[in-house]
Motif scaffolding. Structure first.
Motif, PDB file in Angstrom:
ATOM      1  N   GLN A  84       0.826  -1.214   0.000  1.00  0.00           N
ATOM      2  CA  GLN A  84       0.000   0.000   0.000  1.00  0.00           C
ATOM      3  C   GLN A  84       0.857   1.261   0.000  1.00  0.00           C
ATOM      4  O   GLN A  84       0.611   2.182  -0.759  1.00  0.00           O
ATOM      5  N   SER A  85       1.876   1.304   0.867  1.00  0.00           N
ATOM      6  CA  SER A  85       2.734   2.495   0.916  1.00  0.00           C
ATOM      7  C   SER A  85       3.885   2.409  -0.079  1.00  0.00           C
ATOM      8  O   SER A  85       4.570   3.393  -0.315  1.00  0.00           O
ATOM      9  N   GLN A  86       4.088   1.228  -0.642  1.00  0.00           N
ATOM     10  CA  GLN A  86       5.190   0.934  -1.564  1.00  0.00           C
ATOM     11  C   GLN A  86       6.537   1.220  -0.915  1.00  0.00           C
ATOM     12  O   GLN A  86       7.445   1.772  -1.540  1.00  0.00           O
ATOM     13  N   LYS A  87       6.647   0.830   0.368  1.00  0.00           N
ATOM     14  CA  LYS A  87       7.890   0.985   1.116  1.00  0.00           C
ATOM     15  C   LYS A  87       8.144  -0.274   1.924  1.00  0.00           C
ATOM     16  O   LYS A  87       7.222  -1.004   2.272  1.00  0.00           O
ATOM     17  N   TRP A  88       9.404  -0.481   2.249  1.00  0.00           N
ATOM     18  CA  TRP A  88       9.777  -1.514   3.196  1.00  0.00           C
ATOM     19  C   TRP A  88       9.547  -0.975   4.601  1.00  0.00           C
ATOM     20  O   TRP A  88       9.714   0.224   4.849  1.00  0.00           O
ATOM     21  N   HIS A  89       9.160  -1.858   5.501  1.00  0.00           N
ATOM     22  CA  HIS A  89       8.906  -1.475   6.887  1.00  0.00           C
ATOM     23  C   HIS A  89       9.634  -2.438   7.825  1.00  0.00           C
ATOM     24  O   HIS A  89       9.694  -3.633   7.567  1.00  0.00           O
ATOM     25  N   GLN A  90      10.193  -1.884   8.908  1.00  0.00           N
ATOM     26  CA  GLN A  90      10.781  -2.709   9.960  1.00  0.00           C
ATOM     27  C   GLN A  90      10.254  -2.237  11.311  1.00  0.00           C
ATOM     28  O   GLN A  90      10.226  -1.035  11.588  1.00  0.00           O
ATOM     29  N   THR A  91       9.869  -3.199  12.139  1.00  0.00           N
ATOM     30  CA  THR A  91       9.572  -2.947  13.541  1.00  0.00           C
ATOM     31  C   THR A  91      10.615  -3.702  14.344  1.00  0.00           C
ATOM     32  O   THR A  91      10.722  -4.924  14.245  1.00  0.00           O
ATOM     33  N   TRP A  92      11.422  -2.960  15.114  1.00  0.00           N
ATOM     34  CA  TRP A  92      12.502  -3.536  15.933  1.00  0.00           C
ATOM     35  C   TRP A  92      12.157  -3.340  17.405  1.00  0.00           C
ATOM     36  O   TRP A  92      11.731  -2.249  17.809  1.00  0.00           O
ATOM     37  N   VAL A  93      12.345  -4.387  18.197  1.00  0.00           N
ATOM     38  CA  VAL A  93      12.203  -4.308  19.651  1.00  0.00           C
ATOM     39  C   VAL A  93      13.383  -5.034  20.280  1.00  0.00           C
ATOM     40  O   VAL A  93      13.939  -5.962  19.689  1.00  0.00           O
ATOM     41  N   ASP A  94      13.785  -4.572  21.493  1.00  0.00           N
ATOM     42  CA  ASP A  94      14.881  -5.271  22.165  1.00  0.00           C
ATOM     43  C   ASP A  94      14.601  -5.412  23.657  1.00  0.00           C
ATOM     44  O   ASP A  94      13.595  -4.889  24.162  1.00  0.00           O
ATOM     45  N   ASN A  95      15.491  -6.121  24.336  1.00  0.00           N
ATOM     46  CA  ASN A  95      15.289  -6.381  25.761  1.00  0.00           C
ATOM     47  C   ASN A  95      15.708  -5.210  26.655  1.00  0.00           C
ATOM     48  O   ASN A  95      15.721  -5.341  27.869  1.00  0.00           O
ATOM     49  N   ASN A  96      16.008  -4.068  26.050  1.00  0.00           N
ATOM     50  CA  ASN A  96      16.227  -2.828  26.801  1.00  0.00           C
ATOM     51  C   ASN A  96      15.038  -1.881  26.678  1.00  0.00           C
ATOM     52  O   ASN A  96      15.079  -0.761  27.170  1.00  0.00           O
ATOM     53  N   GLY A  97      13.990  -2.329  25.957  1.00  0.00           N
ATOM     54  CA  GLY A  97      12.794  -1.510  25.800  1.00  0.00           C
ATOM     55  C   GLY A  97      12.794  -0.587  24.597  1.00  0.00           C
ATOM     56  O   GLY A  97      11.918   0.266  24.471  1.00  0.00           O
ATOM     57  N   LEU A 102      10.746   1.783  11.294  1.00  0.00           N
ATOM     58  CA  LEU A 102      11.514   2.300  10.161  1.00  0.00           C
ATOM     59  C   LEU A 102      10.803   2.000   8.850  1.00  0.00           C
ATOM     60  O   LEU A 102      10.141   0.964   8.715  1.00  0.00           O
ATOM     61  N   ASN A 103      10.973   2.885   7.882  1.00  0.00           N
ATOM     62  CA  ASN A 103      10.417   2.703   6.543  1.00  0.00           C
ATOM     63  C   ASN A 103      11.443   3.152   5.521  1.00  0.00           C
ATOM     64  O   ASN A 103      12.257   4.031   5.796  1.00  0.00           O
ATOM     65  N   GLY A 104      11.400   2.550   4.343  1.00  0.00           N
ATOM     66  CA  GLY A 104      12.326   2.980   3.305  1.00  0.00           C
ATOM     67  C   GLY A 104      12.249   2.116   2.074  1.00  0.00           C
ATOM     68  O   GLY A 104      11.205   1.543   1.761  1.00  0.00           O
ATOM     69  N   LYS A 105      13.404   2.010   1.392  1.00  0.00           N
ATOM     70  CA  LYS A 105      13.415   1.295   0.113  1.00  0.00           C
ATOM     71  C   LYS A 105      14.787   0.720  -0.174  1.00  0.00           C
ATOM     72  O   LYS A 105      15.787   1.088   0.447  1.00  0.00           O
ATOM     73  N   PHE A 106      14.824  -0.157  -1.142  1.00  0.00           N
ATOM     74  CA  PHE A 106      16.055  -0.696  -1.683  1.00  0.00           C
ATOM     75  C   PHE A 106      16.466   0.233  -2.808  1.00  0.00           C
ATOM     76  O   PHE A 106      15.692   0.493  -3.731  1.00  0.00           O
ATOM     77  N   ASP A 107      17.685   0.775  -2.744  1.00  0.00           N
ATOM     78  CA  ASP A 107      18.111   1.767  -3.737  1.00  0.00           C
ATOM     79  C   ASP A 107      18.894   1.152  -4.904  1.00  0.00           C
ATOM     80  O   ASP A 107      19.500   1.870  -5.683  1.00  0.00           O
ATOM     81  N   GLY A 108      18.881  -0.167  -5.008  1.00  0.00           N
ATOM     82  CA  GLY A 108      19.617  -0.848  -6.069  1.00  0.00           C
ATOM     83  C   GLY A 108      20.886  -1.491  -5.564  1.00  0.00           C
ATOM     84  O   GLY A 108      21.396  -2.436  -6.155  1.00  0.00           O
TER      85      GLY A 108
END
Length: 169
Positions: A84-97, A102-108
């Motif tokens: 839908q947004s035509q972007k890559w998305h990342q959700t990162w979580v860690d044990n420090n809270g 993040l959102n973005g793209k592959f630039d080649g």
């Protein structure tokens, strides 16, 4: 069951099966596949600092990351291409809270994802993480460079610069 109802139900089941198997098969969904595998993570000084396991999930619709260090730090991310947004998305979580969105793209050449968060003091911080695979076939590796900026991207500071070396099976 009536023949028309039976035929309609069969059509719906076939359509659902087709959609779920073909939904993430396009080349754009494979742009981050260079990161799949189990990696030893090294600092810029060449010291091993962690292990990262990256797996394809949900019929290739998402990529799961599981990172851990010998000192007990652990983190996980879920990555996907959002059609839908035509972007890559990342959700990162860690044990420090820590939570990063993040959102973005592959630039080649590299996957570049950015997002805004807050510092421990409540100051707005921009994050940019870049993953760049090497072209060296003898030793497959990926550089992950994580930067932050507190002035909307005028000056970037490196938070992490790691080299991922693929473990041999």
């Amino acid at each position: 069951m009536q023949p028309k109802l039976k035929l309609g139900l069969l059509f719906i089941l076939t359509l659902v099966s087709f959609c779920s198997s073909a939904a993430c098969n396009g080349p754009i969904h494979r742009q981050f596949d260079f990161w799949l595998g189990t990696w030893d993570v090294y600092s810029t000084q060449g010291k091993i600092i962690g292990v990262n396991k990256i797996t394809s999930q949900l019929n290739g619709c998402s990529i799961k990351e599981e990172y851990q260090t010998p000192a007990g730090y652990r983190g996980q991310s879920i990555n996907m291409y959002d059609s839908q947004s035509q972007k890559w998305h990342q959700t990162w979580v860690d044990n420090n809270g820590l939570l990063l969105l993040l959102n973005g793209k592959f630039d080649g050449q590299s996957m570049v994802l950015e997002g805004q968060g807050l510092s421990a003091k409540g100051v707005k911080v921009m994050h940019r993480i870049t993953w760049t695979p090497t072209t060296n076939k003898a030793q497959q590796s990926v550089r992950q460079h994580w930067q932050s900026s507190q002035d909307n991207g005028e000056i970037w500071t490196t938070l992490f610069d790691g080299k991922y070396v693929r473990r041999k099976s």
